[in-house]
Design a protein around this motif. Structure first.
Motif, PDB file in Angstrom:
ATOM      1  N   ASP A  25      30.368 -23.051   5.550  1.00 17.89           N
ATOM      2  CA  ASP A  25      31.965 -22.692   6.020  1.00 17.89           C
ATOM      3  C   ASP A  25      32.717 -22.656   5.323  1.00 17.89           C
ATOM      4  O   ASP A  25      32.754 -23.195   3.884  1.00 17.89           O
ATOM      5  CB  ASP A  25      32.047 -24.547   6.697  1.00 17.89           C
ATOM      6  CG  ASP A  25      33.534 -24.349   7.366  1.00 17.89           C
ATOM      7  OD1 ASP A  25      34.870 -24.877   7.105  1.00 17.89           O
ATOM      8  OD2 ASP A  25      33.468 -25.042   8.380  1.00 17.89           O
ATOM      9  N   ILE A  26      33.907 -21.937   5.015  1.00 18.33           N
ATOM     10  CA  ILE A  26      34.843 -21.557   3.817  1.00 18.33           C
ATOM     11  C   ILE A  26      35.950 -23.255   3.043  1.00 18.33           C
ATOM     12  O   ILE A  26      36.107 -23.253   2.368  1.00 18.33           O
ATOM     13  CB  ILE A  26      35.533 -20.927   4.771  1.00 18.33           C
ATOM     14  CG1 ILE A  26      36.769 -20.153   3.682  1.00 18.33           C
ATOM     15  CG2 ILE A  26      36.929 -21.798   4.936  1.00 18.33           C
ATOM     16  CD1 ILE A  26      38.082 -18.960   3.972  1.00 18.33           C
ATOM     17  N   CYS A  27      35.747 -24.365   4.233  1.00 24.20           N
ATOM     18  CA  CYS A  27      36.046 -25.662   3.648  1.00 24.20           C
ATOM     19  C   CYS A  27      35.363 -25.780   2.199  1.00 24.20           C
ATOM     20  O   CYS A  27      35.985 -26.773   1.766  1.00 24.20           O
ATOM     21  CB  CYS A  27      36.314 -26.669   4.994  1.00 24.20           C
ATOM     22  SG  CYS A  27      37.219 -26.087   5.347  1.00 24.20           S
ATOM     23  N   GLU A  28      33.933 -25.704   2.467  1.00 26.03           N
ATOM     24  CA  GLU A  28      32.865 -26.153   1.419  1.00 26.03           C
ATOM     25  C   GLU A  28      33.779 -25.261  -0.085  1.00 26.03           C
ATOM     26  O   GLU A  28      33.647 -26.388  -1.095  1.00 26.03           O
ATOM     27  CB  GLU A  28      31.507 -25.558   0.993  1.00 26.03           C
ATOM     28  CG  GLU A  28      30.432 -26.359   2.541  1.00 26.03           C
ATOM     29  CD  GLU A  28      31.051 -26.788   2.724  1.00 26.03           C
ATOM     30  OE1 GLU A  28      30.168 -27.820   1.172  1.00 26.03           O
ATOM     31  OE2 GLU A  28      31.127 -28.468   3.632  1.00 26.03           O
ATOM     32  N   PHE A  29      34.641 -24.344  -0.174  1.00 21.69           N
ATOM     33  CA  PHE A  29      34.534 -23.814  -1.511  1.00 21.69           C
ATOM     34  C   PHE A  29      36.094 -24.821  -1.915  1.00 21.69           C
ATOM     35  O   PHE A  29      36.661 -25.097  -3.216  1.00 21.69           O
ATOM     36  CB  PHE A  29      35.250 -21.753  -1.493  1.00 21.69           C
ATOM     37  CG  PHE A  29      34.203 -21.985  -0.815  1.00 21.69           C
ATOM     38  CD1 PHE A  29      33.089 -21.540  -1.312  1.00 21.69           C
ATOM     39  CD2 PHE A  29      34.701 -20.587  -0.283  1.00 21.69           C
ATOM     40  CE1 PHE A  29      32.205 -20.665  -0.753  1.00 21.69           C
ATOM     41  CE2 PHE A  29      33.309 -19.419   0.147  1.00 21.69           C
ATOM     42  CZ  PHE A  29      31.587 -19.798  -0.207  1.00 21.69           C
ATOM     43  N   PHE A  30      36.765 -25.251  -1.467  1.00 17.98           N
ATOM     44  CA  PHE A  30      38.106 -26.143  -1.420  1.00 17.98           C
ATOM     45  C   PHE A  30      37.363 -27.636  -1.808  1.00 17.98           C
ATOM     46  O   PHE A  30      38.355 -28.179  -2.736  1.00 17.98           O
ATOM     47  CB  PHE A  30      38.988 -26.586  -0.653  1.00 17.98           C
ATOM     48  CG  PHE A  30      39.669 -25.148   0.328  1.00 17.98           C
ATOM     49  CD1 PHE A  30      40.612 -24.129  -1.233  1.00 17.98           C
ATOM     50  CD2 PHE A  30      38.792 -24.171   0.681  1.00 17.98           C
ATOM     51  CE1 PHE A  30      40.889 -23.776  -0.528  1.00 17.98           C
ATOM     52  CE2 PHE A  30      39.043 -22.675   1.051  1.00 17.98           C
ATOM     53  CZ  PHE A  30      39.859 -22.742   0.257  1.00 17.98           C
ATOM     54  N   LYS A  31      36.034 -27.862  -1.930  1.00 15.87           N
ATOM     55  CA  LYS A  31      35.559 -29.694  -2.414  1.00 15.87           C
ATOM     56  C   LYS A  31      36.139 -30.135  -3.310  1.00 15.87           C
ATOM     57  O   LYS A  31      35.329 -28.708  -4.528  1.00 15.87           O
ATOM     58  CB  LYS A  31      33.826 -29.571  -1.780  1.00 15.87           C
ATOM     59  CG  LYS A  31      34.427 -29.897   0.442  1.00 15.87           C
ATOM     60  CD  LYS A  31      33.282 -30.408   0.635  1.00 15.87           C
ATOM     61  CE  LYS A  31      33.426 -30.412   2.020  1.00 15.87           C
ATOM     62  NZ  LYS A  31      32.341 -30.514   3.052  1.00 15.87           N
ATOM     63  N   PRO A  32      36.669 -30.960  -3.615  1.00 15.63           N
ATOM     64  CA  PRO A  32      35.958 -30.987  -5.176  1.00 15.63           C
ATOM     65  C   PRO A  32      34.702 -32.088  -5.808  1.00 15.63           C
ATOM     66  O   PRO A  32      33.845 -31.565  -5.087  1.00 15.63           O
ATOM     67  CB  PRO A  32      36.616 -32.930  -5.288  1.00 15.63           C
ATOM     68  CG  PRO A  32      37.161 -33.385  -3.911  1.00 15.63           C
ATOM     69  CD  PRO A  32      36.845 -32.311  -2.840  1.00 15.63           C
TER      70      PRO A  32
END
Length: 80
Positions: free
Chosen positions: A73-80
């Protein structure tokens, strides 16, 4: 409203690059293989964007392609 400063954006781009690198390595995909799968001819973009060298970073189109290739999921790239 909170002001967004350059260092916040810089930190975001660094985090995205680090996460792309971490996920790519976990999937055992080289920078070259990722670049070729994205339709690029060399690893230039991948190598500099992963470390945010000279303020080079991935754009949303790059991240969408990378997420598809790495099957995350593209959201994985934004996780701390």
């Amino acid at each position: 409203m909170q002001e967004i400063v350059f260092s916040d954006i810089s930190d975001l781009y660094k985090r995205i690059g680090q996460n792309v690198s971490k996920i790519r390595k976990a999937k055992k995909i080289s920078q070259l293989d990722l670049a070729l799968a994205m339709g690029l001819k060399s690893v230039g973009l991948i190598s500099v964007a992963e470390i945010y060298h000279n303020q080079k970073h991935f754009n949303i189109e790059h991240l969408d392609k990378i997420a598809t290739i790495l099957e995350v999921d593209i959201c994985e790239f934004f996780k701390p």
